[in-house]
Design an enzyme around this catalytic site. Structure first.
Site, short mmCIF file in Angstrom:
data_model
loop_
_atom_site.label_atom_id
_atom_site.label_comp_id
_atom_site.label_asym_id
_atom_site.label_seq_id
_atom_site.Cartn_x
_atom_site.Cartn_y
_atom_site.Cartn_z
N TRP A 106 0.80 -1.08 -0.03
CA TRP A 106 0.15 0.03 0.10
C TRP A 106 1.05 1.11 -0.06
O TRP A 106 1.52 1.53 1.04
CB TRP A 106 -0.82 -0.33 1.16
CG TRP A 106 -2.01 1.05 1.20
CD1 TRP A 106 -3.19 0.86 0.72
CD2 TRP A 106 -1.91 2.34 2.01
NE1 TRP A 106 -3.91 1.97 1.02
CE2 TRP A 106 -3.09 3.00 1.79
CE3 TRP A 106 -0.79 3.05 2.62
CZ2 TRP A 106 -3.48 4.29 2.31
CZ3 TRP A 106 -1.07 4.33 3.31
CH2 TRP A 106 -2.40 4.81 2.92
N ASN A 136 6.96 -2.90 6.05
CA ASN A 136 5.60 -2.36 6.27
C ASN A 136 5.68 -1.10 7.42
O ASN A 136 6.28 -1.37 8.43
CB ASN A 136 4.45 -3.48 6.96
CG ASN A 136 3.38 -2.80 7.61
OD1 ASN A 136 2.84 -1.80 6.83
ND2 ASN A 136 2.77 -3.18 8.72
N LYS A 145 -7.01 -2.66 4.88
CA LYS A 145 -7.69 -2.80 6.19
C LYS A 145 -6.92 -2.35 7.37
O LYS A 145 -7.64 -1.64 8.30
CB LYS A 145 -7.50 -4.30 6.11
CG LYS A 145 -8.49 -4.95 7.40
CD LYS A 145 -9.87 -5.32 7.13
CE LYS A 145 -10.65 -5.43 7.97
NZ LYS A 145 -11.95 -4.71 8.03
C1 F6R Z 1 -14.40 1.43 7.65
C2 F6R Z 1 -12.95 0.97 8.23
C3 F6R Z 1 -12.05 1.83 8.76
C4 F6R Z 1 -11.70 1.25 10.27
C5 F6R Z 1 -10.61 2.12 10.77
C6 F6R Z 1 -10.12 1.53 12.20
O1 F6R Z 1 -14.97 0.44 7.04
O2 F6R Z 1 -12.76 -0.26 7.97
O3 F6R Z 1 -12.69 3.11 9.11
O4 F6R Z 1 -12.80 1.13 11.06
O5 F6R Z 1 -9.45 2.04 9.81
O6 F6R Z 1 -9.79 0.14 11.94
P1 F6R Z 1 -9.43 -0.38 13.22
O7 F6R Z 1 -10.64 -0.94 13.82
O8 F6R Z 1 -8.81 -1.98 12.94
O9 F6R Z 1 -8.54 0.16 14.27
#
Ligand code: F6R
Length: 588
Positions: A74, A100, A583
């Protein structure tokens, strides 16, 4: 945001690496590459594009060798080009690196290395690591020493894996503020950004702590501090089942994960009562209390805050993790930060809790990935138990977060945590039953230039979440807001046929939201009501079942997830891999 997998085995590794790469592709998907060692040479194949495209063009899986590493990118530094794809070699092909993270002082290091004759082939920050390690390896003749010496020079965040052409059967790794995990298999050892990369082969894992290095060989692994002192850590077993990783009969992971929610809301409610009680006790005594998260997790945090404020009389704020530093003046002994995160690796979240901890705050987390940095750095943890979420858009993790957050609030209130979850599971099943209708709406509105989502009070975070899902999956501009704000500006944007979703369960704000719907209709909007109560003001009604108010968002969000998913399909976007996103946002 990138995915790494390395593998040392007693048999050829390219196919295993390719499978692992596919499993971590959710972490970044603009380029990919692989390196293996064969006959004392490092062989690299790489390029811009999705893993499947690069495999088709370059046959990564045919690279020979029993040791290798692969990477899915990415882009941060340097555009999406074949040259910028990882792995990156040092000048003479002695060292290969996959990375990364972000190296903050790469320009300074690049200048220094170029000055001593190093030739750079890419625009990436990563390439400085290969050259730096080459310099240190020539000096020390030792892979570990070369890796830890480089750690001493690098500023920023990184998880790296390194191979040396004259050290067959050895991969070194190092991490700072980005995840790196060892997998202990049978005749095969792994090093990766995520257990998903190797779970098909082993569930025995060793998590590197921050600022640790590792040497992985066919026979095992050794861990070291950045100063080179050996650290002993035994493998632990991770619980996720491989079957959770297939798409089953679904066209996309995103749809599969949306469909899993009748079960995942129930598993989220299965918490150890002692841990839950302790967690809630800390929340109750917090002075002050902050709730934090990014994106979707922040929306779940807003719901938690709302109940704590209104029902428990606890003054607290929900703050976007990237902004929490603005409130750092309030952190100290007695303060508590509740962090919500699916991955437990989001850089903004980790940075926020690190700052809070430094000032003496306690950190409590609600997280899906059990061995994640956030989970390991928290004073108490409640897991979401919703299984791996592969689709880049958070779906089942959101509803699981709302369920767990509700358990905490119920426990703070001295109620019966978990009550009503079976009913919610049924209602979620019912909400999934709206799919055909939602699909029709998606076909009708997927080309609309703008979409609005409005709600009041406790439902407002659901409006924010509906808009976020639509933006990221369909690329349609969408805004979510409190319905009360419409008349303060946004109504000016409403034209004939503008789609506006009004989330409006029966109950306290119902009549007010109906008035907002009337105002929208009067200005030509097509109003899509998401409610347990139909009303003629709505152009379309998506009927959902009523459940206790506190859990209503879990039901209401499901048709909005489906709307975003189907709008993406109509627009021919890949819902699992939306453009420009990844993600696990492990960079700040
Ligand atoms: C939206 C989405 C992002 C995550 C955000 C936080 O669908 O996936 O907005 O919610 O990047 O990610 P986490 O929950 O892994 O800290």
């Amino acid at each position: 945001m990138c995915g790494i997998i390395g593998c040392v085995s007693d048999r050829p590794v390219a196919k295993t690496l390719l499978d692992g790469l596919r499993r971590v592709e959710y972490r970044g998907y603009d380029s990919a590459g692989m390196v293996t060692e064969s006959g004392g040479r490092l062989l690299v194949r790489k390029g811009a594009g999705r893993v499947s495209e690069i495999e088709e063009k370059q046959r990564l899986s045919e690279l020979p060798g029993d040791v290798g590493m692969a990477h899915t990118r990415w882009a941060t530094h340097g555009g999406v080009t074949d040259r910028n794809a990882h792995p990156h070699l040092s000048c003479d092909g002695l060292v290969a690196v996959v990375h990364n993270g972000i190296i903050e002082n790469y320009l300074e290091l690049k200048k220094e290395l170029s000055g001593s004759g190093h030739k750079f082939r890419s625009q990436t920050d990563t390439e400085v690591i290969s050259h730096l390690i080459e310099v240190e390896y020539r000096r020390t003749k030792d892979p570990l020493k070369a890796t830890t010496a480089a750690m001493g020079r690098l500023k920023g965040q990184y998880a790296i894996a390194v191979m040396f052409s004259d050290r067959p059967g050895t991969i070194t790794g190092a991490r700072k503020d980005a995840p790196l995990i060892i997998g202990v298999g049978d005749g095969t050892m792994f090093i990766a950004s995520d257990v998903l990369a190797f779970i098909e082969h082993t569930d025995r894992t060793v998590f590197l702590d921050n600022k640790e290095a590792a040497v992985v060989t066919r026979d095992g692994y050794r861990l070291y501090t950045a100063g080179g002192r050996e650290v002993r850590r035994r493998p632990t077993q991770v619980a996720w089942e491989l079957s959770d990783l297939s798409k089953a009969d679904f066209a996309h992971y995103t749809l599969k994960e949306i469909s899993e929610q009748p079960q995942t809301v129930v598993s989220a409610a299965l918490q150890d009562s002692k841990t839950l009680g302790e967690f809630a006790g800390l929340v109750k005594r917090a002075e002050p209390l902050f709730i934090t998260g990014s994106g979707t997790s922040y929306h779940a945090g807003l719901l938690m805050k709302s109940r704590l404020n209104r029902e428990a009389g606890i003054a607290c704020e929900a703050i976007i993790s990237g902004e929490l530093k603005e409130h750092a003046g309030f952190f100290g002994r007695g303060s508590v930060v509740v962090a919500l995160s699916q991955s437990g690796e989001t850089a903004d979240v980790l940075e926020a809790v690190k700052r809070a901890k430094k000032k003496g705050a306690k950190v409590l987390s609600i997280v899906n990935a059990a061995g994640s940095t956030l989970a390991r750095e928290s004073d108490a943890v409640l897991l979401l138990n919703c299984g791996p979420e592969v689709g880049v858009a958070a779906t089942k993790s959101f509803t699981a977060q709302v369920v767990v957050a509700n358990l905490v609030v119920d426990s703070v209130l001295g109620g019966r945590p978990g009550q009503g979850v079976a009913e919610v599971s049924q209602a979620v099943r019912g909400a999934l039953g709206t799919e055909a209708e939602v699909k029709r709406l998606a076909s009708k509105y997927a080309r609309a230039p703008d979409f609005y989502f409005v709600a009041r009070g406790y439902q407002t975070p659901v409006a924010l979440e509906g808009a976020l899902k639509l933006k990221e999956l369909s690329y349609v501009h969408a805004e979510g807001m409190a319905a009360s704000e419409l008349k303060h500006g946004t109504l000016a944007l409403i034209e004939k046929g503008t789609p506006v979703v009004v989330i409006n369960p029966s109950g306290e704000s119902h009549a007010e939201s109906l008035s907002s719907a009337e105002e929208l209709r009067a200005r030509g909007a097509d109003v899509i009501g998401v409610s347990d109560k139909a009303d003629e003001v709505y152009t379309h009604t998506i009927k959902v079942q009523r459940v206790p108010r506190k859990l209503m968002p879990v039901v209401e969000v499901v048709p909005l997830q489906l709307l975003a998913y189907h709008a993406a399909v109509v627009r021919k976007n890949d819902p699992d891999y939306p453009r420009n996103l990844a993600k696990s946002v492990t960079v700040k």
